[in-house]
Write an enzyme that holds these catalytic residues in place. Sequence first.
Site, PDB file in Angstrom:
ATOM      1  N   HIS A   7     -47.551  54.657  -1.255  1.00  0.00           N
ATOM      2  CA  HIS A   7     -48.221  54.888   0.031  1.00  0.00           C
ATOM      3  C   HIS A   7     -49.110  56.131  -0.037  1.00  0.00           C
ATOM      4  CE1 HIS A   7     -46.031  51.728   1.952  1.00  0.00           C
ATOM      5  NE2 HIS A   7     -44.863  52.336   1.945  1.00  0.00           N
ATOM      6  N   HIS A  51     -41.697  54.381  -4.311  1.00  0.00           N
ATOM      7  CA  HIS A  51     -42.201  53.600  -3.170  1.00  0.00           C
ATOM      8  C   HIS A  51     -43.129  54.449  -2.302  1.00  0.00           C
ATOM      9  CE1 HIS A  51     -41.968  50.450  -0.044  1.00  0.00           C
ATOM     10  NE2 HIS A  51     -42.055  51.471   0.790  1.00  0.00           N
ATOM     11  N   GLU A  52     -42.684  55.644  -1.945  1.00  0.00           N
ATOM     12  CA  GLU A  52     -43.499  56.501  -1.092  1.00  0.00           C
ATOM     13  C   GLU A  52     -44.721  57.037  -1.833  1.00  0.00           C
ATOM     14  OE1 GLU A  52     -42.975  56.438   1.950  1.00  0.00           O
ATOM     15  OE2 GLU A  52     -40.992  55.509   1.875  1.00  0.00           O
TER      16      GLU A  52
END
Length: 369
Positions: A26, A22-23
């Site tokens: 980003h 998920h990170e």
Amino acid sequence: MPQVLRTPLAFALVLGVLVFIHELGHYLAARWRGVHVEIFSIGFGRPLLRWHDRVGTEWRLCILPLGGYVKPHGFEGPAEASAETQAKWIPGRTFHDKPVGSRAIVILAGPVFNFLLAIVLFAALFATVGRPSAAPLAGMPPVIGESVAGGAARAAGLLPGDRIERVGVTPTGSILDVQRTVSAAAGQRVEMQVLRAGHTLSVPLTVGGDKPGAGVIGVMFIAPPTRAMPVGQAIVAGVTETWSVAVQTLDGIWQMLTGRQSAAGLGGPLRIAQLSGQVAGLGFASLVSFIALLSINLGLINLFPIPVLDGGRLVFYGIEAVMGRPVPRPVQEYSFRAGFALIACLFLFVTFNDLSHLGLFSWVSHRVG
């Protein structure tokens, strides 16, 4: 491996993979849009390990593994940043001065990477071990393949290969028959008739679960043999499976919101940890499938239009794109406070569910009584 070790290790692996991917979404989107990333952290609190890469990003592995974050350079705007902080900004590399479209891409990339992870994992499973049969449960014989450690079936002595022919007085000719009968018998002691090596046995068993309609015995049934799929078909099937799980998840949430389904089944970190250990005991393929399912759920949850979540920020960016100016700062601040309070209440609720499921309150009540 003992359950006491398998559960925390499996939980750390599952959560670590989900948070990292998920990170990473980003992070890579920020790099793509020209935003410098100051920190990439897995976990919160005091760093156990930290290092800097060649572009100046500090990577951290922290002591509390319940999440993670990416800190883009200049994420806060001029109204929130001190003069000292503003003096350190790198011109053209700050998050806040990027066009609204670029900021939205950075925020959206986290959930998107969760969906991509699910597609990759499902496709890899389908290309190696095959896709589970789509045959309806009503047509599949209830032959036990695995039993869960600590479950009612293993405690009663049921073995892989046993075919469940009757639960109480109800004949069970299919997996669906067993599920329906067991679900309605939560907490009850029943006689199960099983066929083992050509002999019929009667096995007394106490069905797990303490809520009506939530009975379980802790088994996985044998599915028809699967065959590995060609890579192209596996990728298409991975996309289809991810879409199907997402739709089913949203439908389940809608049923809870409309009162057609109980929210008692919602689980949090404790429940995920327990399931991680149980699924890890069923084999690597089961654990990979479990990670894919959780990744879809994480992606969906982060897209909910709740401030402090990615979806809430995307709503603000959408309003900014339409109005031509950012949402007023006081509105954002109050919205974030309300969103944080909502998330905190939800966390407390699912933790209460987890503790109830683990039997803590029943144990305390028994001790006090």
